[in-house]
Design a protein around this motif. Structure first.
Motif, mmCIF file in Angstrom:
data_model
loop_
_atom_site.group_PDB
_atom_site.id
_atom_site.type_symbol
_atom_site.label_atom_id
_atom_site.label_comp_id
_atom_site.label_asym_id
_atom_site.label_seq_id
_atom_site.Cartn_x
_atom_site.Cartn_y
_atom_site.Cartn_z
ATOM 1 N N ASN A 153 36.358 37.484 46.345
ATOM 2 C CA ASN A 153 35.339 36.634 45.720
ATOM 3 C C ASN A 153 33.973 37.316 45.674
ATOM 4 O O ASN A 153 33.565 37.987 46.620
ATOM 5 C CB ASN A 153 35.226 35.316 46.501
ATOM 6 C CG ASN A 153 34.434 34.278 45.751
ATOM 7 O OD1 ASN A 153 34.421 34.270 44.520
ATOM 8 N ND2 ASN A 153 33.749 33.407 46.470
ATOM 9 N N GLY A 154 33.282 37.150 44.547
ATOM 10 C CA GLY A 154 31.891 37.567 44.441
ATOM 11 C C GLY A 154 31.649 39.045 44.254
ATOM 12 O O GLY A 154 30.519 39.513 44.449
ATOM 13 N N ILE A 155 32.655 39.816 43.886
ATOM 14 C CA ILE A 155 32.473 41.259 43.765
ATOM 15 C C ILE A 155 32.500 41.725 42.306
ATOM 16 O O ILE A 155 31.709 42.563 41.897
ATOM 17 C CB ILE A 155 33.556 42.016 44.574
ATOM 18 C CG1 ILE A 155 33.402 41.712 46.076
ATOM 19 C CG2 ILE A 155 33.481 43.510 44.326
ATOM 20 C CD1 ILE A 155 34.403 42.424 46.951
ATOM 21 N N VAL A 176 45.607 48.772 33.889
ATOM 22 C CA VAL A 176 44.229 48.505 34.309
ATOM 23 C C VAL A 176 43.922 47.029 34.065
ATOM 24 O O VAL A 176 44.389 46.433 33.092
ATOM 25 C CB VAL A 176 43.221 49.400 33.562
ATOM 26 C CG1 VAL A 176 43.379 50.846 33.975
ATOM 27 C CG2 VAL A 176 43.360 49.266 32.054
ATOM 28 N N ALA A 177 43.154 46.420 34.974
ATOM 29 C CA ALA A 177 42.882 44.982 34.884
ATOM 30 C C ALA A 177 41.523 44.675 35.498
ATOM 31 O O ALA A 177 40.972 45.470 36.268
ATOM 32 C CB ALA A 177 43.979 44.194 35.607
ATOM 33 N N ARG A 178 40.986 43.512 35.156
ATOM 34 C CA ARG A 178 39.741 43.037 35.750
ATOM 35 C C ARG A 178 39.900 41.555 36.103
ATOM 36 O O ARG A 178 40.832 40.891 35.629
ATOM 37 C CB ARG A 178 38.560 43.244 34.804
ATOM 38 C CG ARG A 178 38.705 42.570 33.458
ATOM 39 C CD ARG A 178 37.530 42.860 32.543
ATOM 40 N NE ARG A 178 36.276 42.416 33.119
ATOM 41 C CZ ARG A 178 35.109 42.491 32.476
ATOM 42 N NH1 ARG A 178 35.052 42.997 31.249
ATOM 43 N NH2 ARG A 178 34.004 42.060 33.048
ATOM 44 N N ASP A 179 39.005 41.039 36.940
ATOM 45 C CA ASP A 179 39.175 39.678 37.468
ATOM 46 C C ASP A 179 38.353 38.631 36.717
ATOM 47 O O ASP A 179 37.911 37.642 37.301
ATOM 48 C CB ASP A 179 38.822 39.648 38.962
ATOM 49 C CG ASP A 179 37.343 39.928 39.217
ATOM 50 O OD1 ASP A 179 36.649 40.336 38.264
ATOM 51 O OD2 ASP A 179 36.888 39.748 40.358
ATOM 52 N N GLU A 183 38.443 35.118 39.295
ATOM 53 C CA GLU A 183 37.472 35.415 40.341
ATOM 54 C C GLU A 183 37.697 34.598 41.610
ATOM 55 O O GLU A 183 37.598 33.373 41.622
ATOM 56 C CB GLU A 183 36.054 35.148 39.809
ATOM 57 C CG GLU A 183 34.940 35.213 40.826
ATOM 58 C CD GLU A 183 34.672 36.618 41.330
ATOM 59 O OE1 GLU A 183 34.206 36.753 42.461
ATOM 60 O OE2 GLU A 183 34.932 37.574 40.575
ATOM 61 N N GLY A 184 38.056 35.289 42.687
ATOM 62 C CA GLY A 184 38.206 34.656 43.989
ATOM 63 C C GLY A 184 39.448 33.799 44.163
ATOM 64 O O GLY A 184 39.601 33.129 45.197
ATOM 65 N N ASN A 185 40.355 33.812 43.205
ATOM 66 C CA ASN A 185 41.527 32.933 43.254
ATOM 67 C C ASN A 185 42.815 33.714 43.517
ATOM 68 O O ASN A 185 42.899 34.915 43.271
ATOM 69 C CB ASN A 185 41.673 32.173 41.924
ATOM 70 C CG ASN A 185 40.557 31.185 41.710
ATOM 71 O OD1 ASN A 185 40.234 30.395 42.593
ATOM 72 N ND2 ASN A 185 39.945 31.239 40.535
#
Length: 281
Positions: A153-155, A176-179, A183-185
């Motif tokens: 979370n929060g990064i 490749v992936a992003r959140d 986020e945080g889940n």
């Protein structure tokens, strides 16, 4: 008469046969640096691995690996020299401790050029589970893997997933992936693998997670899109050179290709024995 006619045609086509030698112009030779410092998520120590080579013409079969370079990493005031492994054709070193706040500076000195990059250690979450899924693919030999992890979370995380080995040459698939939306889940995603390519060497497939920066995420996406556009055609339009995060301090215009990464990693081994009955029939 028919025999004469066929003979004339045969002689005509064989006489026109000619071997063409393709000469390609190659001037922009560059250093290629594939460098990483990787720390297991539960380990204190980390492995530094640097692979050096030079760009070569497309049809060249020569070994382009480079061994006569000075390679070291600066950690605060300590200079850590890497040792060359002749068999693996890499420079390597184990460091006993690594933290998230320190800058890790890579130096490669070769042919009166000094190549440089700087990164910090990237924190990652743990892979919680990997299981076989039940969904079908449009490709009959593909099977589903379900991968579960909880995003930090929060990064604002960017991830590199690695699946393999596949085939008899220990190749790997990358994702490749992003959140952005997780986020945080806790999150489970689906990835399909070819069961005729995986499990060739043994009955285990390894799923590995490591962290990347936003710049590295963009870099890898560009490389992936270029590879897809070219589709293995050697005479398609030339792609633009993709610049990584390593600079040439001596001659800025002669920058190297490649990337320097510093990250934690976690891995999960999934056995073929864990598959539902009939999945590999």
């Amino acid at each position: 008469m028919r025999t004469k006619y066929l003979l004339i045609i045969f002689l005509f086509f064989t006489a026109c046969e000619k071997i063409i030698t393709v000469e390609t112009e190659f001037q922009d030779q560059r250093m290629v640096i594939d460098a990483s410092i990787m720390k297991g998520i539960n380990d204190d120590n980390a492995e530094i691995i640097v692979k050096l080579s030079s760009t070569t013409p497309y049809f060249s079969n020569t070994d382009s690996s480079i061994s006569n370079a000075s390679v070291y990493v600066m950690v605060e005031d300590e200079k850590i020299f890497l040792e060359h492994n002749l068999e693996k054709k890499i420079f390597e070193k184990t460091i006993k401790r690594i933290d998230y706040d320190t800058d890790y500076e890579l130096y490669v000195e070769h042919n009166n050029n000094i190549y440089y990059s700087k990164e910090k250690l990237i924190r990652i979450p743990k892979i919680e589970t990997v299981t076989f899924g039940s969904r079908k693919s449009l490709q009959k030999d593909e099977i589903e893997l379900l991968v579960t992890f909880t995003d930090l979370n929060g990064i604002g995380n960017y991830y590199l997933w690695k699946f393999g080995p596949k085939g008899l040459n220990n190749k790997f698939d990358y994702l490749v992936a992003r959140d952005t939306y997780i986020e945080g889940n806790k999150f489970t995603f689906s990835f399909f693998i070819d069961k005729t390519e995986y499990f060739k060497i043994n009955d285990i497939v390894t799923i590995e997670l490591s962290g990347i920066t936003k710049d590295c995420y963009n870099y890898l996406n560009i490389l992936t899109s270029q590879a897809g556009a070219q589709s293995g055609r050697p005479f398609s339009s030339a792609n633009a050179i993709v610049k990584g995060n390593i600079i040439n301090q001596t001659k800025q215009e002669n920058f190297p290709l490649g990337y320097f990464r510093v990250s934690e990693f976690d891995s999960f081994n999934l056995s073929k024995d864990d598959a539902p009955d009939g999945l590999f029939d």
